[in-house]
Design an enzyme around this catalytic site. Sequence first.
Site, PDB file in Angstrom:
ATOM      1  N   GLU A 380       0.846  -1.206   0.000  1.00 16.74           N
ATOM      2  CA  GLU A 380       0.000   0.000   0.000  1.00 16.74           C
ATOM      3  C   GLU A 380       0.877   1.250   0.000  1.00 16.74           C
ATOM      4  OE1 GLU A 380      -3.014   0.313   3.124  1.00 16.74           O
ATOM      5  OE2 GLU A 380      -2.798   2.483   3.000  1.00 16.74           O
ATOM      6  N   ASN A 478      -2.581  -4.987   9.274  1.00 14.44           N
ATOM      7  CA  ASN A 478      -3.585  -4.711  10.320  1.00 14.44           C
ATOM      8  C   ASN A 478      -3.632  -5.831  11.360  1.00 14.44           C
ATOM      9  OD1 ASN A 478      -6.392  -6.217  10.139  1.00 14.44           O
ATOM     10  ND2 ASN A 478      -5.519  -6.108   8.083  1.00 14.44           N
TER      11      ASN A 478
HETATM   12  S1  SF4 Z   1      -8.363  -2.806   6.122  1.00 12.57           S
HETATM   13 FE1  SF4 Z   1     -10.047  -3.217   4.722  1.00 12.57          FE
HETATM   14  S2  SF4 Z   1     -11.344  -1.394   4.738  1.00 12.57           S
HETATM   15 FE2  SF4 Z   1      -9.361  -0.853   5.633  1.00 12.57          FE
HETATM   16  S3  SF4 Z   1      -8.206  -0.014   3.911  1.00 12.57           S
HETATM   17 FE3  SF4 Z   1      -7.658  -2.184   4.080  1.00 12.57          FE
HETATM   18  S4  SF4 Z   1      -9.084  -3.236   2.705  1.00 12.57           S
HETATM   19 FE4  SF4 Z   1      -9.909  -1.179   3.057  1.00 12.57          FE
END
Ligand code: SF4
Length: 562
Positions: A380, A478
């Site tokens: 990203e 995440n």
């Molecule tokens: S975690 Fe999910 S909602 Fe958040 S930016 Fe990444 S793909 Fe999009």
Amino acid sequence: MTAHKADADGAPEVPPRAEPGVAAVAFGEGPDAAGVPHDGERLGAAGVASGAGPDAATGTGPGPRFVVCAPLWPEAWAVRRGMGGRGEVRVSGYGPGRARRQAGRLRQDTFGALAVAGTGGGLTDELRPGDLVVATEVTDGTTTTACPSAPLLAGELRRAGLAVRTGPVVSVERLAGGRERARTVDPGALAVDLESAWLAAAAGERPVAVVRAISDTPQRPLLSPAALAGGLRALRSLRAAGPSLTRWAAAAGQRRVLLAGPRSFCAGVERAIEIVEKLLQQQGPPVYVRKQIVHNTHVVADLERRGAVFVDELDQVPDGACVVFSAHGVSPAVRADADRRGLATVDATCPLVSKVHVEARRFAAEGYLVALIGHAGHEEVEGTLGEAPEAMALVETAEDVTRLRPPDPAKVAYLMQTTLAVDEAEEVAGALRERFPAARAPGSDDICYATTNRQQAVRAVAAESDLVLVAGSANSSNSVRLVETAQRAGVPAYLIDGPADIELGWLAGISTVGLSAGASAPPAVVGEIIAALAGLGPVEVSERVTTTESIRFSLPKEVRSP
Ligand code: SF4
């Protein structure tokens, strides 16, 4: 359900997020499609008798009274040596008759956990003498005993360097030889023996494990010159399995699982997976995808099985083919490369990542130096930096801020990777504002709703847990941030791709396990983890819901149904 739409070229509407500190902590409702149990539901064994445990010497908790049944004395000797004197290893006797009699005695016994360990015959050519088969279930064709903790024990054995397969084990009245043997039993079974089914059934509701070390295979039958060497290899593996069996028993016990809500898939991940699925349906395989569509090994493996082909770069995509850009987004240079090659493209970039790209272009066009708070090397981050490479700088830490040399200190703006830890990113943003008081922030938070909500939920369960497990792959930003969030709350926390990654030593003496899953981890993995834990003893499942999500992103026009 709220439809949340985003234009590929425009900033999407920003979805709602839970207000920190005001979200209600509630019990959720019902099971989900992934087989995650009802709130408050009890799974697994009815009771685990405690006693002189197997693992007191290691200081990892006493565990229940542990009995291991090994049919013959060489097998019992090997296992006993491996277990270093912990647990009670019985020579339970060779063959179905003795196994049935031993099972009768076991039913009257007060043990807390039972393992059956011995040599066995392999039923497939993929097994080699010395390999271990950990039974997921064991059957005599009439009665089947499930061994739900098999992935946990198998993972522990693999970490000990052993070759392990998990699958059904069949017990028969009499052994046939070679390929004849494989034909006479269930085709899905991995190993055959003469005792396990009857012994394991005697565990009743108590935790049970069955481990068979392969001594012979269809290629190397029992009555062959290689049989002795195979038997010795199997005994060595049984001995090596001893410490893992001890840890398995020490981890047995009753516990609570606290599920963090929300957890698992976010709207951006669901959209990206659906795009690939729709293309597979509409165009048939292969469907090329640049990079992993989302950072999760299960999702990638599942789509690969169905015909998706993941490539690192566009030069691996044949001319004229269609390629999907992953949820993490790509730089304009990649899009231009695809155009040059004449590739058809479908963009699965999450609309919330696209929003950050739009901000980067806007700030750069207005003459700002754009500091991107994020982690070097993440796809990203590479995609966002590529929007305006001459006008952007990556800052990972507050210290990096001191190294920034903007042409005009009054024209600094900052953006964030969408999956950062909220508190850590704020620390870097604070350093930027302190050094450049006029610094422009993004119009709305870049850290996405899903990241924020999952961090808030994992913090809530960490407050009540002795241990936190987060389902997610190692390259999932995440998911890693969820682990760090729980650790900062003062609780041991670990990232696991699935139940096999759970180290049994983490569970010894632990009564409450908090469980979450990163935004790219499938809900089914959460169900598998709970099922495996329930194989160690009764599990009571509750959920702490800090907010609910109803966000959906629309699909790109290329895959929308007419
Ligand atoms: S975690 Fe999910 S909602 Fe958040 S930016 Fe990444 S793909 Fe999009």
